[in-house]
Write a protein that holds these residues in place. Sequence first.
Motif, PDB file in Angstrom:
ATOM      1  N   TYR A  19       4.784   4.319 -11.878  1.00 50.69           N
ATOM      2  CA  TYR A  19       4.178   3.642 -10.733  1.00 50.69           C
ATOM      3  C   TYR A  19       5.238   2.891  -9.933  1.00 50.69           C
ATOM      4  O   TYR A  19       6.079   2.201 -10.486  1.00 50.69           O
ATOM      5  N   LEU A  20       5.174   3.030  -8.622  1.00 51.28           N
ATOM      6  CA  LEU A  20       6.074   2.313  -7.715  1.00 51.28           C
ATOM      7  C   LEU A  20       5.273   1.203  -7.038  1.00 51.28           C
ATOM      8  O   LEU A  20       4.365   1.471  -6.251  1.00 51.28           O
ATOM      9  N   TRP A  21       5.580  -0.043  -7.401  1.00 47.41           N
ATOM     10  CA  TRP A  21       4.885  -1.189  -6.824  1.00 47.41           C
ATOM     11  C   TRP A  21       5.190  -1.284  -5.338  1.00 47.41           C
ATOM     12  O   TRP A  21       6.290  -0.964  -4.886  1.00 47.41           O
ATOM     13  N   LEU A  26       8.652  -1.558  -0.481  1.00 46.38           N
ATOM     14  CA  LEU A  26       9.033  -2.256   0.750  1.00 46.38           C
ATOM     15  C   LEU A  26      10.480  -2.731   0.734  1.00 46.38           C
ATOM     16  O   LEU A  26      11.092  -2.912   1.785  1.00 46.38           O
ATOM     17  N   SER A  27      11.049  -2.898  -0.466  1.00 43.87           N
ATOM     18  CA  SER A  27      12.458  -3.301  -0.558  1.00 43.87           C
ATOM     19  C   SER A  27      13.386  -2.086  -0.612  1.00 43.87           C
ATOM     20  O   SER A  27      14.584  -2.244  -0.813  1.00 43.87           O
ATOM     21  N   GLY A  28      12.832  -0.880  -0.429  1.00 44.77           N
ATOM     22  CA  GLY A  28      13.654   0.322  -0.325  1.00 44.77           C
ATOM     23  C   GLY A  28      13.730   1.173  -1.574  1.00 44.77           C
ATOM     24  O   GLY A  28      14.385   2.215  -1.569  1.00 44.77           O
ATOM     25  N   VAL A 140       1.095   3.521  -1.279  1.00 40.36           N
ATOM     26  CA  VAL A 140       2.507   3.834  -1.488  1.00 40.36           C
ATOM     27  C   VAL A 140       2.560   5.338  -1.717  1.00 40.36           C
ATOM     28  O   VAL A 140       2.037   5.841  -2.704  1.00 40.36           O
ATOM     29  N   ASP A 141       3.157   6.040  -0.762  1.00 42.81           N
ATOM     30  CA  ASP A 141       3.165   7.505  -0.771  1.00 42.81           C
ATOM     31  C   ASP A 141       4.235   8.026  -1.716  1.00 42.81           C
ATOM     32  O   ASP A 141       5.419   7.739  -1.528  1.00 42.81           O
TER      33      ASP A 141
END
Length: 143
Positions: A19-21, A26-28, A140-141
Amino acid sequence: MTTRRDELLRVGTVLDYPYLWKREFLSGETEGRKDRPVCVLTAIVSPKDGQTHLALLAISSQPPHRDQQAIEIPETECRRAGLADWKKAWITVSEYNYDIAEKSYYLDTAQAPIGRLGKRFMQRLANAAAPLFRQGGARVDRR
């Protein structure tokens, strides 16, 4: 006959996923830092291409951050989800990872599900997430 893949992609299934929070995104960052349990909130097969579009909610043993909205998982649901060893658990409903199962670099469709959340609890999650998703910005795509 139901395959493991079909079982894995059912609403309410709990599985491992990197999972990508949203804050990381947003921080890249582009990769999830670790595999964690997630819950399949939606699994919609597109009539156009036959591909399975997924909305995955993160499950954590840590309380939500100030900028997140989450629902604490009751003990009974933790057992159903295969998380009986966890003292407490939360499902974040203010963000989700969007992925397409057939194209995913992240989803292992050969894995066995960890567990399944009950229909009533899943309805509670869907009701809590729906207005947040409609506001936009929750996705988050990952495809």
